[in-house]
Design a protein around this motif. Structure first.
Motif, mmCIF file in Angstrom:
data_model
loop_
_atom_site.group_PDB
_atom_site.id
_atom_site.type_symbol
_atom_site.label_atom_id
_atom_site.label_comp_id
_atom_site.label_asym_id
_atom_site.label_seq_id
_atom_site.Cartn_x
_atom_site.Cartn_y
_atom_site.Cartn_z
ATOM 1 N N LEU A 86 22.918 26.448 -0.108
ATOM 2 C CA LEU A 86 22.961 27.213 1.143
ATOM 3 C C LEU A 86 24.183 26.831 1.969
ATOM 4 C CD1 LEU A 86 19.212 27.232 2.266
ATOM 5 C CD2 LEU A 86 20.585 29.212 1.589
ATOM 6 N N GLY A 87 24.537 25.547 1.941
ATOM 7 C CA GLY A 87 25.710 25.096 2.686
ATOM 8 C C GLY A 87 26.992 25.755 2.219
ATOM 9 N N ILE A 88 27.092 26.069 0.927
ATOM 10 C CA ILE A 88 28.275 26.758 0.414
ATOM 11 C C ILE A 88 28.456 28.102 1.118
ATOM 12 C CG2 ILE A 88 29.140 27.991 -1.626
ATOM 13 C CD1 ILE A 88 28.011 25.639 -3.297
ATOM 14 N N PHE A 89 27.381 28.857 1.249
ATOM 15 C CA PHE A 89 27.468 30.170 1.895
ATOM 16 C C PHE A 89 27.794 30.037 3.382
ATOM 17 C CE2 PHE A 89 25.147 31.103 -1.941
ATOM 18 C CZ PHE A 89 25.537 32.382 -2.291
ATOM 19 N N LEU A 127 27.667 30.502 -13.453
ATOM 20 C CA LEU A 127 28.120 29.497 -14.410
ATOM 21 C C LEU A 127 27.643 28.097 -14.021
ATOM 22 C CD1 LEU A 127 31.815 30.200 -15.544
ATOM 23 C CD2 LEU A 127 29.768 30.078 -16.950
ATOM 24 N N GLY A 128 27.026 27.994 -12.864
ATOM 25 C CA GLY A 128 26.525 26.701 -12.409
ATOM 26 C C GLY A 128 27.580 25.816 -11.789
ATOM 27 N N GLN A 129 28.735 26.359 -11.413
ATOM 28 C CA GLN A 129 29.838 25.539 -10.915
ATOM 29 C C GLN A 129 29.754 25.375 -9.398
ATOM 30 O OE1 GLN A 129 33.363 27.368 -12.586
ATOM 31 N NE2 GLN A 129 33.006 26.428 -14.563
ATOM 32 N N TRP A 130 28.675 24.743 -8.972
ATOM 33 C CA TRP A 130 28.459 24.562 -7.541
ATOM 34 C C TRP A 130 29.512 23.652 -6.914
ATOM 35 C CZ3 TRP A 130 27.761 19.853 -5.247
ATOM 36 C CH2 TRP A 130 27.494 18.774 -6.089
ATOM 37 N N ALA A 131 30.009 22.671 -7.660
ATOM 38 C CA ALA A 131 31.001 21.747 -7.104
ATOM 39 C C ALA A 131 32.318 22.473 -6.828
ATOM 40 C CB ALA A 131 31.220 20.577 -8.056
ATOM 41 N N LEU A 132 32.732 23.335 -7.744
ATOM 42 C CA LEU A 132 33.915 24.163 -7.495
ATOM 43 C C LEU A 132 33.705 25.023 -6.255
ATOM 44 C CD1 LEU A 132 36.601 25.646 -8.241
ATOM 45 C CD2 LEU A 132 35.196 27.161 -9.645
ATOM 46 N N LEU A 133 32.526 25.612 -6.137
ATOM 47 C CA LEU A 133 32.257 26.492 -5.002
ATOM 48 C C LEU A 133 32.211 25.733 -3.681
ATOM 49 C CD1 LEU A 133 29.623 28.961 -6.488
ATOM 50 C CD2 LEU A 133 32.049 29.375 -5.991
ATOM 51 N N LEU A 134 31.912 24.453 -3.729
ATOM 52 C CA LEU A 134 31.979 23.659 -2.503
ATOM 53 C C LEU A 134 33.421 23.614 -2.002
ATOM 54 C CD1 LEU A 134 30.076 22.033 -0.691
ATOM 55 C CD2 LEU A 134 30.666 20.001 -2.016
ATOM 56 N N GLY A 135 34.378 23.418 -2.921
ATOM 57 C CA GLY A 135 35.780 23.483 -2.537
ATOM 58 C C GLY A 135 36.192 24.866 -2.094
ATOM 59 N N PHE A 136 35.683 25.889 -2.763
ATOM 60 C CA PHE A 136 35.954 27.279 -2.382
ATOM 61 C C PHE A 136 35.469 27.551 -0.962
ATOM 62 C CE2 PHE A 136 34.220 31.633 -2.122
ATOM 63 C CZ PHE A 136 35.358 32.385 -2.383
ATOM 64 N N ALA A 137 34.285 27.037 -0.645
ATOM 65 C CA ALA A 137 33.734 27.246 0.697
ATOM 66 C C ALA A 137 34.565 26.546 1.767
ATOM 67 C CB ALA A 137 32.291 26.753 0.747
ATOM 68 N N GLY A 138 35.107 25.374 1.423
ATOM 69 C CA GLY A 138 35.917 24.646 2.394
ATOM 70 C C GLY A 138 37.354 25.112 2.468
ATOM 71 N N ALA A 161 39.758 15.868 6.976
ATOM 72 C CA ALA A 161 38.353 16.260 7.111
ATOM 73 C C ALA A 161 38.097 17.605 6.437
ATOM 74 C CB ALA A 161 37.968 16.321 8.582
ATOM 75 N N ALA A 162 39.048 18.525 6.568
ATOM 76 C CA ALA A 162 38.877 19.844 5.968
ATOM 77 C C ALA A 162 38.955 19.803 4.447
ATOM 78 C CB ALA A 162 39.940 20.809 6.512
ATOM 79 N N LEU A 163 39.596 18.773 3.899
ATOM 80 C CA LEU A 163 39.723 18.648 2.445
ATOM 81 C C LEU A 163 38.531 17.958 1.797
ATOM 82 C CD1 LEU A 163 43.488 17.589 2.168
ATOM 83 C CD2 LEU A 163 42.504 19.793 1.493
ATOM 84 N N VAL A 164 37.608 17.441 2.599
ATOM 85 C CA VAL A 164 36.475 16.695 2.050
ATOM 86 C C VAL A 164 35.620 17.536 1.098
ATOM 87 C CG1 VAL A 164 34.268 15.606 2.662
ATOM 88 C CG2 VAL A 164 36.369 14.952 3.843
ATOM 89 N N PRO A 165 35.276 18.806 1.429
ATOM 90 C CA PRO A 165 34.485 19.578 0.457
ATOM 91 C C PRO A 165 35.152 19.691 -0.909
ATOM 92 C CG PRO A 165 34.461 20.661 2.586
ATOM 93 C CD PRO A 165 35.461 19.553 2.685
ATOM 94 N N ALA A 166 36.461 19.906 -0.932
ATOM 95 C CA ALA A 166 37.173 19.973 -2.209
ATOM 96 C C ALA A 166 37.162 18.625 -2.909
ATOM 97 C CB ALA A 166 38.605 20.450 -1.986
ATOM 98 N N ALA A 167 37.324 17.544 -2.136
ATOM 99 C CA ALA A 167 37.307 16.203 -2.731
ATOM 100 C C ALA A 167 35.959 15.908 -3.370
ATOM 101 C CB ALA A 167 37.635 15.161 -1.670
ATOM 102 N N VAL A 168 34.874 16.304 -2.712
ATOM 103 C CA VAL A 168 33.547 16.121 -3.289
ATOM 104 C C VAL A 168 33.390 16.974 -4.540
ATOM 105 C CG1 VAL A 168 31.068 16.466 -2.906
ATOM 106 C CG2 VAL A 168 32.496 15.486 -1.097
ATOM 107 N N GLY A 169 33.960 18.182 -4.514
ATOM 108 C CA GLY A 169 33.849 19.084 -5.652
ATOM 109 C C GLY A 169 34.538 18.581 -6.904
ATOM 110 N N GLY A 170 35.566 17.751 -6.752
ATOM 111 C CA GLY A 170 36.222 17.194 -7.924
ATOM 112 C C GLY A 170 37.505 17.899 -8.293
ATOM 113 N N PHE A 171 37.909 17.763 -9.546
ATOM 114 C CA PHE A 171 39.271 18.135 -9.924
ATOM 115 C C PHE A 171 39.524 19.628 -9.819
ATOM 116 C CE2 PHE A 171 37.304 19.218 -13.875
ATOM 117 C CZ PHE A 171 38.160 20.092 -14.524
ATOM 118 N N GLN A 172 38.582 20.488 -10.238
ATOM 119 C CA GLN A 172 38.821 21.923 -10.162
ATOM 120 C C GLN A 172 38.960 22.376 -8.708
ATOM 121 O OE1 GLN A 172 35.548 23.601 -12.462
ATOM 122 N NE2 GLN A 172 36.983 24.132 -14.100
#
Length: 530
Positions: A86-89, A127-138, A161-172
Motif C-alpha cells: 500500500l505504501g508503494i501506491f 512479477l512480484g518485484q515489490w522492491a523495484l516498485l519501492l524505488g519507482f514510488a520514491g 532522504a529521498a533516495l532511501v526507498p531506492a536504496a531499500v529496493g536494491g540494485f534495480q
C-alpha cells in the motif's frame, strides 16, 4: 471550490487517492495471509541474514530482505508486506503530485492517478518485484530533491532522504533512480551548482548502494549473455515492441500482463493516452523553459528537462535488448556488471513519470472538468483492479513450513541447506497454483543453495536457458544432474547441513542419500540432516 478546500485537496488528495488506488489494485491480496507471486515471497518470522545469504550469487534481495526482517520484529510479516504494498501506491501518487504547483489540485490528482495506475506498475507488481516498485514510488521525490539542488548541506540531506526507498529496493531500484536523477541534478541551480550537482548526487547514490554493492563486487557470480534475449522487452499488444514500451508495457514475461491488455481496443486506448501524455509533457517542458509561472515554478526547468533526458536514455536502454541484442551481449561478455541492463523494460520508469506530468498538464487545461481526468488511468486499464482479477491473493503457509523453519533455525551447527527438486520456482496448490520463487530461499538463518537457472520460453517457440549465476549452485547442480551415485559425501564437502525435499520427489532422491534418516516428515516436506 473555496481556496482553502482547494489547497487541502491539493495537499492531501494525492496521498488519499494513492491509498484508494492501492486498495483497489490489491483487492483480495489485502486479506489475511501472504501475497506470493514470482519474486514476491514473504515468509513468517523472516531471519535477519546479512549479505546475500552466502549463496554466492548476485545479491538481488539486498537490502530489501533485511529491511523486511527488521520490520517483522515489530509487526507480523504479512502485515509488513501489506503496509509496503500500500505504501508503494501512496508514495508514488503523492510524489508525482509533489512535482506540480500546490494551487493546481486537478493537475496534482491527475498526475497521482497516472503514476499510481499504469501498465509498468501493474506488470512489475505481477512479477512480484515489490522492491523495484519501492524505488519507482520514491522516484518523483528523488527528482524533486535533485531539482532543488543537492550542493548545500540541506539539499544533500533532502536528496539522501529521498533516495532511501531506492536504496531499500536494491540494485534495480537504485540503477533506475540514478539514471533519472543525475540529469536532473546536472541542470539544477546556477552554473557553479551545475558542475557540483552531479558529483554530489553520484556520491550519495554510491554510498546508499553499499549494502548491495559490496557483496556484489565480492561475489563470484557470472552473467549469461543468453539472458539478453530472454529478458528483452517484448510486444504485449498489436503495436509491436516500441508501441508497447511507449504504452508503458513490454515486460519480457507474458504471465505479468494484466488480463486483456493485449486486445486491440485496450492497447489502442493505452497508446492514445500515452501519446496525449507525451504531447502534454512536450508542452509542459516548453512552458517550463519559457518560465510560464502558471504551471512551472521553482526547480521545474531542471526537473522537466532532466526527466526528458532520462526518459530518452531509459527508452534507449529498454530497446537495446530488443533491437540491438548483439551490443548488450558484447558488453556483458566484456564485464558481467552490465547484466542488470538485460531487463531493459524496467528502465522506462522515468518515461512513466514524464507521461504522468504531461497528463497532468493536459488535465489542468480542461479547467473544472480536469478533476475527472483522475479516473481515466483506471478506465484505460480496468483489469488491474482486484488483484488483476484474482492473480494476486493472500494465502497462509501450511503448518509444515513453519515446523521445518523452526527445526532448521534452532540448529546451531553451521552449513547450508539445499532445496530439492533442483529448481528456482514452485507452484503449490495451497497458493492457487501461482508460480513463486521457492520459499525455502527466504526462511532460514543459514545459506540456502538453489538452482538460479532460468528457463524462458521464446516468442517464436522453444526455450532459452539462462545459466545459474552462483558458482556454488553450479557445482551442486552438476552433482544432482549427474544422476548417478550417492550425494552425501559430496554435499558434506560443499558444507551442506540440511536437505529439504518435496515429498512427491522423495523416491527420486531417497537412494542418493544412503545412511541419512529424515529428521522431519511433515505434509509436503521431507527434511534430512547430514
Amino acid at each position: 471550490m473555496a481556496p482553502r478546500h482547494a489547497r487541502a485537496l491539493a495537499r492531501l488528495g494525492p496521498a488519499a487517492l494513492g491509498l484508494l488506488l492501492g486498495a483497489l489494485a490489491l483487492g483480495p491480496a489485502l486479506g489475511p495471509g501472504y501475497v506470493l507471486r514470482y519474486d514476491m515471497v514473504f515468509v513468517p518470522d523472516p531471519p535477519l541474514v546479512l549479505g546475500s545469504g552466502g549463496s554466492g550469487g548476485f545479491p538481488r534481495a539486498v537490502p530489501s530482505d533485511q529491511v523486511v526482517a527488521l520490520l517483522s520484529l515489530a509487526l507480523p510479516a504479512d502485515v509488513v508486506q501489506k503496509a509496503l504494498l500500500l505504501g508503494i501506491f501512496v508514495l508514488a501518487a503523492s510524489g508525482a503530485a509533489a512535482l506540480l504547483p500546490g494551487d493546481r489540485p486537478a493537475a496534482r490528482l491527475a498526475a497521482a492517478a497516472f503514476y499510481a495506475w499504469n501498465a509498468y506498475l501493474a506488470q512489475r507488481l505481477l512479477l512480484g518485484q515489490w522492491a523495484l516498485l519501492l524505488g519507482f514510488a520514491g522516484l518523483p521525490w528523488a527528482v524533486r530533491a535533485a531539482a532543488r539542488g543537492p550542493t548545500t548541506r540541506r539539499g544533500a540531506v533532502r536528496l539522501a532522504a529521498a533516495l532511501v526507498p531506492a536504496a531499500v529496493g536494491g540494485f534495480q531500484a537504485t540503477l533506475v533512480t540514478a539514471i533519472t536523477v543525475l540529469p536532473v541534478a546536472a541542470l539544477s541551480g546556477r552554473p557553479r551548482a551545475l558542475r557540483a550537482g552531479v558529483p554530489v548526487t553520484a556520491l550519495l547514490v554510491a554510498v546508499l548502494s553499499l549494502p548491495w554493492l559490496v557483496p556484489a563486487l565480492g561475489s563470484r557470480a557470472v552473467t549469461d549473455p543468453a539472458g539478453v534475449e530472454a529478458f528483452a522487452a517484448r510486444a504485449d499488444g498489436p503495436f509491436g515492441t516500441l508501441g508497447s514500451l511507449l504504452s508503458l508495457g513490454g515486460v519480457w514475461n507474458a504471465e505479468a500482463e494484466v488480463p486483456g491488455q493485449g486486445s486491440w481496443s485496450v492497447a489502442a486506448v493505452r497508446l492514445v493516452l500515452s501519446l496525449v501524455a507525451l504531447a502534454g509533457f512536450a508542452v509542459f517542458a516548453r512552458a517550463a523553459v519559457a518560465g510560464e509561472r502558471r504551471f512551472a515554478r521553482g526547480p521545474a526547468v531542471a526537473a522537466v528537462v532532466g526527466l526528458g533526458v532520462a526518459a530518452v536514455v531509459g527508452l534507449g536502454v529498454a530497446g537495446l535488448g530488443a533491437f540491438a541484442p548483439g551490443v548488450l551481449k558484447g558488453l556483458i561478455g566484456w564485464w558481467p556488471g552490465f547484466g542488470p541492463f538485460r531487463d531493459g523494460q524496467l528502465f522506462i520508469a522515468p518515461l512513466v513519470l514524464c507521461q504522468a506530468l504531461g497528463f497532468a498538464y493536459a488535465a489542468d487545461r480542461l479547467g473544472r472538468i480536469g478533476f475527472a481526468a483522475a479516473a481515466v488511468p483506471v478506465l484505460v486499464l480496468p483489469t488491474f483492479a482486484l488483484g488483476a482479477f484474482g492473480r494476486l491473493a493472500a494465502v497462509d503457509y501450511p503448518d509444515e513450513w513453519r515446523r521445518v523453519q523452526a527445526v532448521v533455525n534452532a540448529d546451531p551447527a553451521p552449513g547450508a541447506l539445499v532445496s530439492l527438486p533442483w529448481g528456482a520456482h514452485r507452484a503449490f496448490a495451497w497458493n492457487g497454483g501461482r508460480v513463486i520463487l521457492d520459499p525455502a530461499t527466504k526462511m532460514f538463518a543459514r545459506p540456502v543453495l538453489w538452482d538460479d537457472t532460468l528457463m524462458v520460453e521464446r516468442r517464436a517457440g522453444g526455450v532459452i536457458r539462462v545459466a545459474a549465476e552462483a558458482p556454488r549452485a553450479r557445482r551442486i547442480g552438476a552433482l544432482i544432474r549427474d544422476g548417478r551415485g550417492p550425494l552425501t559425501a559430496a554435499f558434506v564437502r560443499e558444507e551442506v547441513r540440511f536437505v529439504l525435499i518435496a515429498q512427491k520427489n522423495e523416491n527420486e532422491f531417497s537412494s542418493r542419500f544412503p545412511g541419512v534418516r529424515p529428521i522431519l516428515r511433515a505434509g509436503e516436506l521431507l527434511l534430512l540432516r547430514l
